[in-house]
Design a protein around this motif. Sequence first.
Motif, PDB file in Angstrom:
ATOM      1  N   ALA A  72      -3.746   0.311  -5.078  1.00 35.58           N
ATOM      2  CA  ALA A  72      -4.244   1.405  -4.245  1.00 35.58           C
ATOM      3  C   ALA A  72      -5.750   1.580  -4.422  1.00 35.58           C
ATOM      4  CB  ALA A  72      -3.514   2.693  -4.597  1.00 35.58           C
ATOM      5  N   ARG A  93      -3.689  10.137   4.572  1.00 31.15           N
ATOM      6  CA  ARG A  93      -2.614   9.761   3.644  1.00 31.15           C
ATOM      7  C   ARG A  93      -1.315  10.385   4.117  1.00 31.15           C
ATOM      8  NH1 ARG A  93      -3.965   8.802  -2.347  1.00 31.15           N
ATOM      9  NH2 ARG A  93      -4.287   6.784  -1.324  1.00 31.15           N
ATOM     10  N   LEU A 113       2.938   3.885  -1.157  1.00 25.84           N
ATOM     11  CA  LEU A 113       1.692   4.264  -0.496  1.00 25.84           C
ATOM     12  C   LEU A 113       1.837   4.009   0.986  1.00 25.84           C
ATOM     13  CD1 LEU A 113      -1.924   4.024  -1.538  1.00 25.84           C
ATOM     14  CD2 LEU A 113      -1.334   2.757   0.527  1.00 25.84           C
TER      15      LEU A 113
END
Length: 275
Positions: free
Chosen positions: A190, A206, A222
């Motif tokens: 990430a 996000r 993620l």
Amino acid sequence: MNTLGNLTYVYVVTHPTGPLGDALTSLHGIGQASLRFLPPSAETADNSGPPSPIAFVASDVPEQDFNETALKHHFEDLDWLEHVARAHHDVVQAVAARAPVLPLRLATVYQDDPRARLALSAQQDLFTLRLDQLCAHTEYGVKIYLTADAGQPPPTDPAPPGSPGKAYLRARRAQRQSREAVYQQAEQAAETIEAIAARLATQRVRHAPQRGELTGPQENVLNDAYLVPDDRAGQFQADIADAARAFPGLRIEVTGPWAPYSFAMPAASTPEPPP
């Protein structure tokens, strides 16, 4: 103009150019309905100047299926919802391939064309500014998955006779340590992706990691969206693909190009669909 028994369904805000208008004649919306431009209300437009730089792309939809009561029922019908979502997405992507767009939320409907045009008028300056900001940019998604066997310890020799309890504890400890190592690898991946995006993308959103049938046996850790200038898109995808090779315990996936769903507008600034 919508006909009796229909509502006005809007898909995107865009620039109403002649070439795009010609393209709309060969495209269709929900239920194979014809698409049309809806500019801001004539009551607020400056008729002495050029045509409005923005417009909705709209079509008619049956009131019996898209009124407030019907939508509450349909949103629990996954087959109906998937059909409408696909049709909505197809229009958004088709228009986005030809012009900058602000995608609107699924099932954004108005009683008629005049009400839709008034709603566009109320947000005209904001929509125009945002379209200018998104010009020549495209959305890409980046997802990190733990592979199905990630975190599983390597095979070990059979436990000595008479020590099943100790063997079980050793196996659990090895599994936990292996799992922790994979999560550390995901954190490093990430950070690597964020460094690449800092060079090549202009914005990030996000999203919550996906769960259930969307990921299968793999765990999604993620789920980010990036707004990337079109002249950097190839480099963005190539750099992430190169970075992914350094993390064999993970699956790193780049999706797109997409219309900028994640970057269109804050929820409070878009026309609200019926609940």
